[in-house]
Design a protein around this motif. Structure first.
Motif, short mmCIF file in Angstrom:
data_model
loop_
_atom_site.label_atom_id
_atom_site.label_comp_id
_atom_site.label_asym_id
_atom_site.label_seq_id
_atom_site.Cartn_x
_atom_site.Cartn_y
_atom_site.Cartn_z
N ARG A 20 0.83 -1.20 0.00
CA ARG A 20 0.00 0.00 0.00
C ARG A 20 0.86 1.25 0.00
NH1 ARG A 20 -3.29 -2.84 -1.16
NH2 ARG A 20 -2.92 -1.52 -2.96
N ASP A 21 0.30 2.34 -0.53
CA ASP A 21 0.89 3.66 -0.39
C ASP A 21 0.36 4.23 0.92
OD1 ASP A 21 2.06 6.10 -0.76
OD2 ASP A 21 0.97 6.63 -2.57
N VAL A 22 1.20 4.27 1.94
CA VAL A 22 0.75 4.56 3.31
C VAL A 22 0.85 6.06 3.59
CG1 VAL A 22 1.17 4.08 5.75
CG2 VAL A 22 1.46 2.27 4.05
N ARG A 23 -0.19 6.60 4.21
CA ARG A 23 -0.20 8.01 4.60
C ARG A 23 -0.39 8.18 6.10
NH1 ARG A 23 -3.29 9.13 -0.28
NH2 ARG A 23 -1.90 8.54 -1.97
N ARG A 24 -0.77 7.11 6.79
CA ARG A 24 -1.06 7.18 8.22
C ARG A 24 -0.12 6.23 8.96
NH1 ARG A 24 -6.17 9.68 7.86
NH2 ARG A 24 -7.03 9.43 5.76
N PHE A 25 0.81 6.81 9.70
CA PHE A 25 1.87 6.04 10.34
C PHE A 25 1.76 6.08 11.86
CE2 PHE A 25 3.59 7.29 6.25
CZ PHE A 25 4.23 6.14 5.80
N ARG A 26 2.22 4.99 12.48
CA ARG A 26 2.42 4.99 13.92
C ARG A 26 3.73 5.71 14.23
NH1 ARG A 26 1.99 -0.93 13.73
NH2 ARG A 26 3.95 -0.96 14.88
N PRO A 27 3.89 6.24 15.43
CA PRO A 27 5.12 6.96 15.76
C PRO A 27 6.31 6.06 16.09
CG PRO A 27 3.64 6.98 17.64
CD PRO A 27 2.89 6.33 16.51
N ASP A 28 6.09 4.74 16.13
CA ASP A 28 7.16 3.82 16.50
C ASP A 28 8.39 4.02 15.62
OD1 ASP A 28 4.43 2.92 16.70
OD2 ASP A 28 5.19 1.12 17.68
N PRO A 29 9.58 4.10 16.19
CA PRO A 29 10.79 4.26 15.38
C PRO A 29 11.10 2.99 14.59
CG PRO A 29 11.37 3.90 17.68
CD PRO A 29 9.88 4.07 17.64
N LEU A 30 11.81 3.16 13.49
CA LEU A 30 12.26 2.01 12.71
C LEU A 30 13.42 1.33 13.44
CD1 LEU A 30 12.28 3.73 9.23
CD2 LEU A 30 10.74 1.88 9.92
N PRO A 31 13.55 0.02 13.30
CA PRO A 31 14.70 -0.67 13.91
C PRO A 31 16.02 -0.13 13.36
CG PRO A 31 13.07 -2.24 13.10
CD PRO A 31 12.67 -0.91 12.57
N SER A 32 17.04 -0.17 14.15
CA SER A 32 18.36 0.27 13.71
C SER A 32 18.78 -0.48 12.46
CB SER A 32 19.38 0.03 14.83
OG SER A 32 20.67 0.38 14.40
N GLY A 33 19.21 0.24 11.45
CA GLY A 33 19.70 -0.37 10.22
C GLY A 33 18.61 -0.74 9.23
N ALA A 34 17.33 -0.52 9.56
CA ALA A 34 16.24 -0.93 8.67
C ALA A 34 16.31 -0.20 7.33
CB ALA A 34 14.89 -0.68 9.33
N MET A 35 16.53 1.10 7.37
CA MET A 35 16.57 1.87 6.13
C MET A 35 17.75 1.41 5.26
SD MET A 35 14.61 4.53 5.05
CE MET A 35 14.35 5.86 6.23
N GLU A 36 18.88 1.18 5.89
CA GLU A 36 20.06 0.74 5.13
C GLU A 36 19.83 -0.62 4.49
OE1 GLU A 36 21.31 3.80 8.07
OE2 GLU A 36 20.04 2.02 8.17
N ARG A 37 19.15 -1.52 5.20
CA ARG A 37 18.86 -2.85 4.63
C ARG A 37 17.93 -2.74 3.42
NH1 ARG A 37 18.80 -4.23 10.11
NH2 ARG A 37 16.52 -4.14 10.22
N LEU A 38 16.95 -1.85 3.50
CA LEU A 38 16.03 -1.67 2.38
C LEU A 38 16.76 -1.07 1.18
CD1 LEU A 38 12.87 -0.38 4.28
CD2 LEU A 38 13.21 -2.64 3.24
N ILE A 39 17.68 -0.17 1.43
CA ILE A 39 18.47 0.41 0.33
C ILE A 39 19.34 -0.67 -0.32
CG2 ILE A 39 20.34 2.02 -0.20
CD1 ILE A 39 19.11 3.91 1.90
N GLU A 40 19.89 -1.57 0.49
CA GLU A 40 20.69 -2.67 -0.07
C GLU A 40 19.84 -3.52 -1.01
OE1 GLU A 40 22.39 -4.90 3.09
OE2 GLU A 40 23.79 -3.32 3.70
#
Length: 210
Positions: A20-40
């Motif tokens: 889904r294209d999400v517009r409504r998010f929970r405030p929970d932080p992303l796990p450490s390294g999550a963004m980097e893993r997705l970029i990989e």
């Protein structure tokens, strides 16, 4: 060669259905390294001539994030003026970005002057550089959904202003700004369909035989 059974193929289709294209998010932080893993994972995507033209900017600075939010508000107000009557009222009611709630912000660009791949495949269709970056975003989006992480692609932004805010090279073409985080709720239908803005059509409507 890797083999994928019928059970996997069914699960893969479910992944597509529930992306889904999400517009409504929970405030929970992303796990450490999550963004980097997705970029990989995004970097495993195909690219014209193996040019790998994608450029990712993880936006963490609060002042830069605020500037992006302000640009969205200005562009969204301009977009509202392009509609009238009932359609304008419906547009005004839509939530079109989760910039203020999403814990992660990711800007994605295409480096059009990149010489990797020695320009193979670009002479007749130079836009394939940008297509390659869009494909990378889609790969990353599906991987995020498999992790329960939502993406929201914000296109109601001024590319010139985004370049200024993020201070990236002029040769980088802005492709997308992604809100990244955990969705408040999960749906198997697009939000714009649920809001009666537009409806998903059958594949037959988009298929031609020659």
């Amino acid at each position: 060669m890797a083999a994928f059974d019928e059970a996997f193929r069914r699960q893969l289709r479910e992944l597509f259905v529930w992306r889904r294209d999400v517009r409504r998010f929970r405030p929970d932080p992303l796990p450490s390294g999550a963004m980097e893993r997705l970029i990989e994972i995004a970097c495993l995507s195909p690219s014209v001539g193996l040019s790998q033209p994608w450029r990712f900017v993880i936006v963490e600075d609060n002042a830069r994030r605020s500037a992006v939010v302000e640009d969205f508000r200005a562009c969204n107000a301009d977009a509202l003026y392009s509609y009238s009557g009932e359609r304008a009222a419906r547009y005004a009611s839509l939530k079109l970005a989760g910039l203020e709630e999403a814990p992660g912000h990711l800007a994605v660009f295409a480096d059009k002057t990149n010489d990797m791949g020695h320009r193979l495949g670009r002479a007749t269709m130079p836009d394939t550089v940008e297509y390659s970056v869009a494909a990378a975003i889609c790969c990353m989006w599906l991987a995020a959904r498999a992790d329960g992480i939502g993406f929201g692609w914000v296109s109601i932004l001024n590319p010139v202003r985004i370049h200024e805010v993020l201070e990236v090279p002029e040769s980088w073409k802005f492709i997308g700004y992604l809100c990244v985080g955990y969705p408040q709720k999960e749906f198997d239908r697009p939000e714009l369909e649920r809001a009666n803005w537009e409806y998903r059509r059958s594949a037959k409507e988009f298929t031609t035989r020659r």
